[in-house]
Design a protein around this motif. Structure first.
Motif, PDB file in Angstrom:
ATOM      1  N   GLU A   1      40.089  43.920  37.041  1.00 42.78           N
ATOM      2  CA  GLU A   1      41.031  43.650  38.127  1.00 42.78           C
ATOM      3  C   GLU A   1      40.903  42.190  38.539  1.00 42.78           C
ATOM      4  O   GLU A   1      39.786  41.691  38.769  1.00 42.78           O
ATOM      5  CB  GLU A   1      40.752  44.554  39.331  1.00 42.78           C
ATOM      6  N   VAL A   2      42.037  41.495  38.611  1.00 45.34           N
ATOM      7  CA  VAL A   2      42.030  40.072  38.948  1.00 45.34           C
ATOM      8  C   VAL A   2      41.717  39.912  40.429  1.00 45.34           C
ATOM      9  O   VAL A   2      42.411  40.464  41.298  1.00 45.34           O
ATOM     10  CB  VAL A   2      43.389  39.431  38.617  1.00 45.34           C
ATOM     11  N   THR A   3      40.660  39.125  40.723  1.00 49.43           N
ATOM     12  CA  THR A   3      40.265  38.892  42.120  1.00 49.43           C
ATOM     13  C   THR A   3      40.700  37.516  42.614  1.00 49.43           C
ATOM     14  O   THR A   3      40.959  37.336  43.818  1.00 49.43           O
ATOM     15  CB  THR A   3      38.741  39.036  42.279  1.00 49.43           C
ATOM     16  N   SER A   4      40.764  36.527  41.723  1.00 46.27           N
ATOM     17  CA  SER A   4      41.244  35.194  42.096  1.00 46.27           C
ATOM     18  C   SER A   4      41.565  34.409  40.839  1.00 46.27           C
ATOM     19  O   SER A   4      41.124  34.757  39.734  1.00 46.27           O
ATOM     20  CB  SER A   4      40.193  34.441  42.935  1.00 46.27           C
ATOM     21  N   ILE A   5      42.368  33.352  41.019  1.00 45.66           N
ATOM     22  CA  ILE A   5      42.729  32.477  39.907  1.00 45.66           C
ATOM     23  C   ILE A   5      42.504  31.045  40.367  1.00 45.66           C
ATOM     24  O   ILE A   5      43.031  30.627  41.420  1.00 45.66           O
ATOM     25  CB  ILE A   5      44.204  32.660  39.494  1.00 45.66           C
ATOM     26  N   LYS A   6      41.704  30.298  39.646  1.00 41.83           N
ATOM     27  CA  LYS A   6      41.428  28.909  39.992  1.00 41.83           C
ATOM     28  C   LYS A   6      41.603  28.053  38.752  1.00 41.83           C
ATOM     29  O   LYS A   6      40.878  28.201  37.769  1.00 41.83           O
ATOM     30  CB  LYS A   6      40.018  28.759  40.555  1.00 41.83           C
TER      31      LYS A   6
ATOM     32  N   LEU B   1      47.974  32.494  30.132  1.00 39.41           N
ATOM     33  CA  LEU B   1      47.650  33.697  30.905  1.00 39.41           C
ATOM     34  C   LEU B   1      47.320  33.406  32.378  1.00 39.41           C
ATOM     35  O   LEU B   1      47.796  34.135  33.260  1.00 39.41           O
ATOM     36  CB  LEU B   1      46.498  34.460  30.238  1.00 39.41           C
ATOM     37  N   PRO B   2      46.555  32.364  32.704  1.00 34.18           N
ATOM     38  CA  PRO B   2      46.253  32.125  34.124  1.00 34.18           C
ATOM     39  C   PRO B   2      47.495  31.868  34.983  1.00 34.18           C
ATOM     40  O   PRO B   2      47.475  32.132  36.196  1.00 34.18           O
ATOM     41  CB  PRO B   2      45.354  30.869  34.088  1.00 34.18           C
ATOM     42  N   GLN B   3      48.567  31.364  34.380  1.00 34.91           N
ATOM     43  CA  GLN B   3      49.789  31.108  35.133  1.00 34.91           C
ATOM     44  C   GLN B   3      50.677  32.347  35.260  1.00 34.91           C
ATOM     45  O   GLN B   3      51.650  32.341  36.014  1.00 34.91           O
ATOM     46  CB  GLN B   3      50.601  29.985  34.462  1.00 34.91           C
ATOM     47  N   GLU B   4      50.325  33.417  34.542  1.00 36.38           N
ATOM     48  CA  GLU B   4      51.207  34.581  34.502  1.00 36.38           C
ATOM     49  C   GLU B   4      50.627  35.823  35.182  1.00 36.38           C
ATOM     50  O   GLU B   4      51.276  36.864  35.211  1.00 36.38           O
ATOM     51  CB  GLU B   4      51.577  34.905  33.052  1.00 36.38           C
ATOM     52  N   VAL B   5      49.398  35.719  35.681  1.00 35.03           N
ATOM     53  CA  VAL B   5      48.807  36.861  36.373  1.00 35.03           C
ATOM     54  C   VAL B   5      48.656  36.547  37.855  1.00 35.03           C
ATOM     55  O   VAL B   5      48.693  35.379  38.275  1.00 35.03           O
ATOM     56  CB  VAL B   5      47.440  37.248  35.771  1.00 35.03           C
ATOM     57  N   GLN B   6      48.481  37.582  38.643  1.00 37.64           N
ATOM     58  CA  GLN B   6      48.331  37.448  40.086  1.00 37.64           C
ATOM     59  C   GLN B   6      47.126  38.251  40.554  1.00 37.64           C
ATOM     60  O   GLN B   6      46.650  39.163  39.849  1.00 37.64           O
ATOM     61  CB  GLN B   6      49.586  37.958  40.800  1.00 37.64           C
TER      62      GLN B   6
END
Length: 480
Positions: A135-140, A115-120
């Motif tokens: 709501e996605v604010t950041s991905i680390k 999932l972390p690689q497929e959302v923005q």
């Protein structure tokens, strides 16, 4: 006249209680659903056997649909099984590295590690069928940082949907492949495929069924936003024997406001391509805990019937609900009343098209003739059931009786709108077959003396697709 729309119910703990299964089958169930998301192989096989035994004892047919779970796109669990309260504005992390039983009010693990690689950033994630919105604010790394835009109570293993779709999880999991072997052992009539995104998913499922020695038809559950694209949905429909309008996950992905129009579109597409269509999810949801439905639910079921759905489905209402028998009876009564509306009997199916096959031509001709001479019944002798399903795509108030000595064909016909399966040995001299058909219709209380019957059959027995004859009979004539 018999009910035309079929009722599909889900089996579960509520139907395992003593006497419940017998009562709800007797209330008018046509097909049962086994949900592979819950229960063991032993439980599944025992439930199928109980249904088959009841049908045999009552000299009738009940179809069996076994529903594959599909990919687990879910959160993991919270520490000690706790439930957490998320409020609007809270920061919350979906962490693919977190231990699966260590969730807390700040973060939780995820079963779908990609999932972390497929959302923005900016994507909207919906948890627990849309009850909670993030709501996605950041991905680390493997952490998805979000802000809560719609809060609520969150507990273990709730589903995750991406608004607009686009997750790449395969439709068929390793569990599904093992469950296909169970479906083969149970001699399922249908297998439902969860979350297909292309016709390739259906083709792979059919190949696995064939390898397992199972002739079950594949019902594709339309649950992903990307499956609604015109060429994609047509590929899925044409590769399947039918589709299910699975309004839960689909509604979460596309938004509930779009569901009514998409439901009508999918029913129309399936029928115009000579495929079965099931309308499912929350049809009588309130009856899980209430003995009566809401008026909105009554309207929902009736509208699906008027749109031409083959079957309406009950899920938790019968699997775990307090009033499974009431739910089936309510569904029956609503379908019967909706079918009285003239809209349910009007059809423009294939009026401007040419026919490809002889048996298809006979099927369409028989329906046209029956509707214009006031036939009481249409009887079709069928090997595969194809003639019956072609007939059933034309809306009509005239019962279609599918006659065969192939039990698998008759069990599949339990899902065709307006079609009533009936055992009849076709290994008779052709001079006697017409009399045998009329006698069988009389035994089933379909006809009286003087009624007109349209019969379709083929020149040769044991030949699928061989229907090439239509005959008009009058009950009570000395010669047929």
């Amino acid at each position: 006249m018999p009910r035309r729309t079929k009722i599909l119910i889900t089996l579960g703990p509520a139907t395992d209680k003593e006497g419940v299964l017998t009562r709800i089958l007797g209330a008018g169930v046509n097909v049962v659903r086994i949900n592979f998301s819950h229960g063991s192989e032993e439980e599944h096989l025992n439930r199928v056997k109980a249904v088959r035994d009841w049908a045999q004892a009552n000299q009738t047919y009940v179809g069996v649909l076994m529903d594959l779970q599909g990919p687990k796109i879910r959160i993991a669990a919270f520490k000690d099984g706790m439930k957490i309260q998320l409020s609007n504005g809270d920061a919350f992390v979906l962490d693919a590295d977190l231990d699966e039983n260590s969730g807390n009010k700040h973060s939780v693990g995820i079963a779908y590690k990609k999932l972390p690689q497929e959302v923005q950033i900016g994507n909207v994630l919906l948890l627990d069928d849309g009850k909670i919105v993030l709501e996605v604010t950041s991905i680390k790394d493997n952490k998805i940082n979000t802000i809560v835009t719609q809060g609520g109570i969150l507990s273990d293993k709730k589903g995750i949907n991406l608004r607009g779709g686009g997750l790449s999880a395969n439709a068929l999991t390793e569990k599904d492949k093992k469950d296909i072997l169970i479906a083969a052992k149970a001699k399922a009539d249908y297998v439902a495929l969860s979350f297909p995104v292309s016709g390739d998913d259906v083709r792979e499922t059919k190949q696995l069924l064939e390898q397992a020695g199972c002739n079950a038809g594949v019902i594709s559950k339309i649950e992903r936003a990307e499956s609604l694209v015109e060429d994609v949905i047509l590929d899925i429909i044409k590769e399947s024997v039918g589709i299910m309008v699975a309004r839960g996950d689909l509604g979460v992905e596309i938004g509930d406001a779009q569901l009514p129009a998409q439901q009508k579109r999918l029913i129309k597409l399936a029928r115009s391509n000579n495929r079965i269509v099931i309308t499912a999810t929350q049809m009588l949801e309130s009856m899980i805990i209430s003995p009566t439905p809401t008026r909105a639910e009554v309207f929902d079921v009736a509208n699906a019937v008027l749109d031409g759905t083959d079957a309406v489905m009950l899920s938790a209402e019968t699997a775990v609900g307090d009033f499974p028998e009431n739910a089936v009876k309510t569904m029956h009564d609503v379908c019967i009343e909706a079918e009285k509306n003239p809209i349910a009997k009007i059809s423009h199916h294939r009026l401007d098209e040419t026919f490809t096959y002889i048996d298809e031509t006979i099927a369409m001709s028989a329906m046209y003739a029956a509707n214009h001479i006031g036939a009481r019944v249409i009887a079709t002798l069928t090997e595969s059931g194809k003639t019956a399903i072609w007939m059933s795509r034309i809306s009509s108030g005239i019962p279609i009786v599918a006659m065969s000595d192939k039990v698998s064909t008759l069990q599949k016909a339990t899902l065709y709108r307006g079609v009533h399966p009936c055992f009849l040995s076709t290994r008779k001299d052709w001079a006697e077959i017409n009399k045998a058909v009329i006698k069988r219709l009389q035994v089933g209380d379909f006809v009286d003396d003087g009624d007109t019957v349209i019969l379709t059959k083929g020149t040769y027995t044991d030949k699928s697709g061989g229907t090439n004859l239509m005959k008009i009979l009058t009950v009570g004539d000395l010669e047929y």
